[in-house]
Design a protein around this motif. Structure first.
Motif, PDB file in Angstrom:
ATOM      1  N   ILE A 504       7.757   3.724   0.712  1.00 53.68           N
ATOM      2  CA  ILE A 504       7.093   5.191   0.034  1.00 53.68           C
ATOM      3  C   ILE A 504       5.622   4.857   0.805  1.00 53.68           C
ATOM      4  O   ILE A 504       5.397   5.910   1.113  1.00 53.68           O
ATOM      5  CB  ILE A 504       6.823   4.969  -1.409  1.00 53.68           C
ATOM      6  CG1 ILE A 504       6.063   6.081  -2.601  1.00 53.68           C
ATOM      7  CG2 ILE A 504       6.147   3.621  -1.425  1.00 53.68           C
ATOM      8  CD1 ILE A 504       6.028   7.763  -1.793  1.00 53.68           C
ATOM      9  N   GLY A 505       5.562   3.949   1.252  1.00 52.07           N
ATOM     10  CA  GLY A 505       4.611   3.158   1.776  1.00 52.07           C
ATOM     11  C   GLY A 505       3.744   3.735   2.631  1.00 52.07           C
ATOM     12  O   GLY A 505       3.078   3.732   4.126  1.00 52.07           O
ATOM     13  N   ARG A 508       4.459   8.635   5.053  1.00 52.66           N
ATOM     14  CA  ARG A 508       3.247   9.911   5.506  1.00 52.66           C
ATOM     15  C   ARG A 508       2.907   9.744   6.731  1.00 52.66           C
ATOM     16  O   ARG A 508       3.152  11.145   7.632  1.00 52.66           O
ATOM     17  CB  ARG A 508       1.549   9.072   5.028  1.00 52.66           C
ATOM     18  CG  ARG A 508       1.672   9.721   3.523  1.00 52.66           C
ATOM     19  CD  ARG A 508       0.408   9.171   2.419  1.00 52.66           C
ATOM     20  NE  ARG A 508       0.204   9.730   1.206  1.00 52.66           N
ATOM     21  CZ  ARG A 508       0.757   9.631   0.054  1.00 52.66           C
ATOM     22  NH1 ARG A 508       1.414   8.186   0.859  1.00 52.66           N
ATOM     23  NH2 ARG A 508       0.410  10.224  -0.913  1.00 52.66           N
ATOM     24  N   LEU A 538       5.803  14.470  -2.298  1.00 45.61           N
ATOM     25  CA  LEU A 538       4.568  14.643  -0.827  1.00 45.61           C
ATOM     26  C   LEU A 538       5.435  15.227  -0.004  1.00 45.61           C
ATOM     27  O   LEU A 538       4.863  16.060   0.752  1.00 45.61           O
ATOM     28  CB  LEU A 538       4.747  12.768  -0.732  1.00 45.61           C
ATOM     29  CG  LEU A 538       3.506  12.523   0.684  1.00 45.61           C
ATOM     30  CD1 LEU A 538       4.165  10.395   0.742  1.00 45.61           C
ATOM     31  CD2 LEU A 538       4.179  12.734   2.580  1.00 45.61           C
TER      32      LEU A 538
END
Lengths: 563, 563
Positions: A504-505, A508, A538
């Motif tokens: 998840i980190g 993006r 997201l």
């Protein structure tokens, strides 16, 4: 005024409770309790724990909290109740308001009049109608005698292999008890799942855990008990498999003992239990009935069910004790079929309706799964997996299933009380529960479950069940499966259904690795699907239109995993 | 459309929760979180357990469940949130919708604009305004730094004697933590009881247990910290007593940090906390506030209270996270001030109103006490003592207090959910809770409590509290006190207030030993007053007109006992 004459048939749970409550309501009533067997007030739910060696003193199953055995002498001295053990009531004579009985030890017969009669005859274990049922080594776990027999098996230590037939509550409790006695076990269940009051997936998670302790066979019934010299040597299954064993315990449910009631012309329901109104009164206003011999109303579905649970038996007994003395003042509202079962370090249970039952009852429902700990990691928090079912329109809680090594009992108690209060998801979203790290997370597991449900009802959490995902994967559906965990977690354990790891980190900055087609189906997950949820929102924010979260994440995946 | 700018002041519980929820609601919002200290998302409720050695890895207080420290890097990578630590917001400029801040490490100042501002500045521990507060060896247990300091005390092992000042939740948790570090402890409380949110008797039972672990002094404040060479050597009490010690931990409550809000002209309530509406919005519609810096409505009394609890902080943060993004869609309903505290092998807590609070709020209430086990004796059931308060007219649950070595957490969770659902005693009398012997009695302790309350409301259980009985005994009132237990129990432990032993099983044949005057006051009891209850109804049936049952029996007697 003459004293009221009360007769109670049955001395296990309902009977003694009704008798004792009646006595507290009326010191001068003449109360007689008939018990077919030798023991009274047996804590029959405790049998598996006696067999399993949780305690060694048999009398603890028969005692008051201060250690007095509840025998006829105790009932007379402490309660002023005549308890006639080893005495079978053979007939209810409604016309003359009396019962006929036989002392099973002496053969003496007699009759006794009643003003009010209480039927608490319980239930008897089913036995499969197959060859060999009379062989030595076949038992149930229903009576003190069964408990004594199986405890002796433990103490003797001769039996090495046993089969438990039936994967319900008693079957699983018996499995644990015999496993703790050092016996190699096979559990056989005719249906495709254990604990049929659960939804398939929850039951599958139980099965997966039990398989670490015993051989578990589903979708296969018992065809025959095989023996030599009158002793059991094997259980033969319907598919022909023979399982060698010296002991088989049958736990395929119970049937209400209604012969006395039926012979007396009392109304028996479609499910085979005595029918009562909410005062626990049969169609004869002077005859009450309760406990395992009765049907009881499910409060949520409104339908009658068989719910042979010890707590209901006691509560119903208390209701009757009040009503036989004071007139019909107390009502029993029915059941939401709350049940719980310990199995080794785990527990599992349900309150209210399962998804299957909600579907059957015609509810338009939503369901979610929450897999998360009961307490903080630093307080050694343990996993809970909760499945919550909610009515779509009213948003009220219909049912909750919970399992895991965590504090299942508290979770179910919360949901059972919420159902009692007709609470909605919205009520539970900001519930004010007792929080301190030794007891819960800051946001209790139950509240977190309500949060996921709220998000799902609002359409911002789009879930997919593991069962559906597995089907799609097996079918080879074109989808992108995103594991949002860390690389170390991925190394330890993974689904192995073609997923791509993007923590998840990093998501993006690695969005370009996602499919170009924004309409492609994407499934996200992590250990418990919180990061999976973050990944999904997201991706949706970045234009992906068909993103779903694997509910419960890896922790609630009931199928084989890689590593 | 430009991205929404959200500023969060505070990085402990409410702040991070609000920020994370806002992010999940809006991937493109610009979210900045300011934190005055160096750490983020500290599990501050876990400090006592770190100090007490329940775990050794300090990072567990700062980590995600999968072990990632929640530092600014984590917040940016995983959540897209800018977290500025060691940075104090010094002013809220409402007119220009910006905050001014100072980096406490570099001294740099700056300002940043917001569309929506979230104030989550928490609370600060009170310190007594007495001489010596700056001596070395005086601490609170509020910050990571406090936790580090007290953990070092544990690890060093030099300190032998300490005083904890304040008998609230944190004081008692700290007492346990330092006791586990092998330190000899004194607890000092200014008021006549510990845990002032409990009724006196419940608090007294806690105090009695704590006295087996530490010296406990009530009704005595701290007058001075005495020191030598700048180091604490003793705590001097208001009555002149000096308690030698090398460490004093002050835990006399917290006060909301409202200076920023106050300076900005936001409304502060009578209790000193920021005032918000149910959307957690201050009187400036673009500014939200939550957590320990705010007042919150008590749902039952309707009055604002200070309720600095970690669970509420998180729930309120979530509400704000939704509202700052989606408009005011989520309401926080208020609190019923549910709280729980572990102390050694015991736990104690409350949900809803205590008797004192119910009285203050003008309710016409009834109360009962139930002392009984959580599970069967054969499953090693442990004692629970519950005090239940119910509104007389509506019969709805107003509050429950519970303590003991038993499963207090589940009991409180049940009552908290019942209060949430506006449930009455009658609802709880036949509640359908999860029953199996490893988890509860057939009639759960909570249901048994409801049974006693029902009997009391109906007038068939006439109780007397231990406090009232003690007063009568001390006064020498003419009464007959009947202990209905067995002779062996009497030998082990007794009240010693002139009681007569007549075991319940002998009572019917020994009625002639009772007073001739049928109007004489009789008090009955046993271990938990179930046999006491049976004795009372028996005596009433035999014409005694003034019989009361000692509520909770010997197990809930808060005064000295014989033997």
């Amino acid at each position: 005024m003459t004293n009221k004459k009360i007769i109670v048939i049955g001395g296990s749970a309902t009977g003694p409770k009704a008798a004792a409550k009646a006595r507290r309501m009326d010191e001068f009533a003449e109360i007689t309790m008939f018990q077919k067997g030798p023991d009274l007030s047996m804590a029959s739910c405790g049998f598996p724990y006696y067999v399993g060696g949780f305690f060694d003193d048999r009398n603890k199953l028969l005692c008051t909290p201060t250690g007095v055995v509840r025998d006829p002498k105790f009932y007379w001295n402490a309660k002023g109740i005549v308890a006639r053990v080893n005495t079978e009531v053979t007939r209810i004579d409604r016309e003359n308001k009396k019962v006929e009985f036989t002392n099973l030890e002496t053969g003496e017969t007699g009759s006794q009049e009643y003003d009010k009669l209480i039927i608490a005859t319980g239930a008897s274990p089913n036995m499969p109608p197959i060859p060999g049922v009379d062989l030595q080594g076949i038992s149930t776990l229903q009576s003190m005698q069964d408990a004594d027999y199986l405890r002796k098996v433990r103490d003797d230590g001769h039996i090495k292999k046993a089969v438990v037939i039936g994967g319900g509550l008693i079957g699983i409790e018996t499995l644990e008890a015999l496993h703790l006695a050092g016996i190699e076990l096979t559990l056989v269940e005719l249906l495709p799942q254990l604990l049929t009051f659960l939804d398939w997936k929850m039951a599958k998670l139980v099965e997966n855990y039990l398989k670490t302790k015993a051989n578990v066979i589903t979708k296969n019934g018992v065809a025959e008990f095989v023996g030599e010299n009158g002793k059991l040597t094997a259980v033969k299954l319907q598919n022909g498999t023979e399982i060698p064993c010296q002991l088989a315990v049958v736990a395929i449910g119970v049937r209400p003992n209604v012969k006395l009631a039926q012979d007396a012309g009392l109304k028996i329901g479609e499910l085979g239990g005595i029918v009562t109104n909410e005062y626990m009164q049969t169609n004869d206003p002077d005859i009450y009935a309760a406990g395992d011999c009765c049907e009881v109303k499910n409060i949520i579905s409104g339908k009658n069910v068989l719910a042979p649970y010890g707590d209901l038996a006691n509560l119903q007994g208390r209701v009757i004790g009040e009503n036989v003395i004071a007139g019909d003042i107390a009502k029993f509202p029915g059941t939401i079929q709350t049940g719980i079962c310990k199995f080794f370090d785990y527990a599992v249970g349900i309150t209210g309706l399962s998804e299957e039952k909600a579907k059957e009852a015609g509810f338009n429902y939503e369901r979610v799964l929450n897999a998360s700990p009961d307490k903080p990691g630093f307080m050694d928090g343990k996993l809970l997996i909760t499945k919550l079912v909610v009515e779509h329109k009213t948003r009220r809680i219909l049912g909750a299933q919970c399992l895991g090594p965590g504090d299942v009992s508290k979770q179910l108690a919360i949901w059972a009380t919420a159902i009692k209060g007709n609470l909605t998801v919205d009520d539970m979203v900001n519930a004010d529960l007792p929080y301190a790290p030794p007891f819960s997370l800051a946001i209790d597991h139950s509240i977190a479950t309500a949060h996921i449900m709220e998000n799902k009802l609002r359409g911002i959490f789009k879930g997919i069940s593991s069962v559906d995902l597995k089907e799609k994967a097996d079918r080879g559906d074109d989808m992108f499966i995103l594991d949002a965990r860390g690389a170390d977690e991925y190394e330890q354990m993974r689904l192995g259904i073609g997923e791509t790891l993007i923590p998840i980190g990093k998501l993006r900055e690695r969005l370009h690795e996602l499919p170009e087609d924004k309409n492609k189906e994407i499934i996200t997950f992590c250990k418990i699907s919180l990061r999976g949820y973050e990944a999904a929102v997201l991706l949706e924010a970045h234009g992906y239109t068909n993103v779903k979260i694997l509910e419960g994440g890896i922790m609630a995946w009931p199928f084989d995993r890689e590593k």
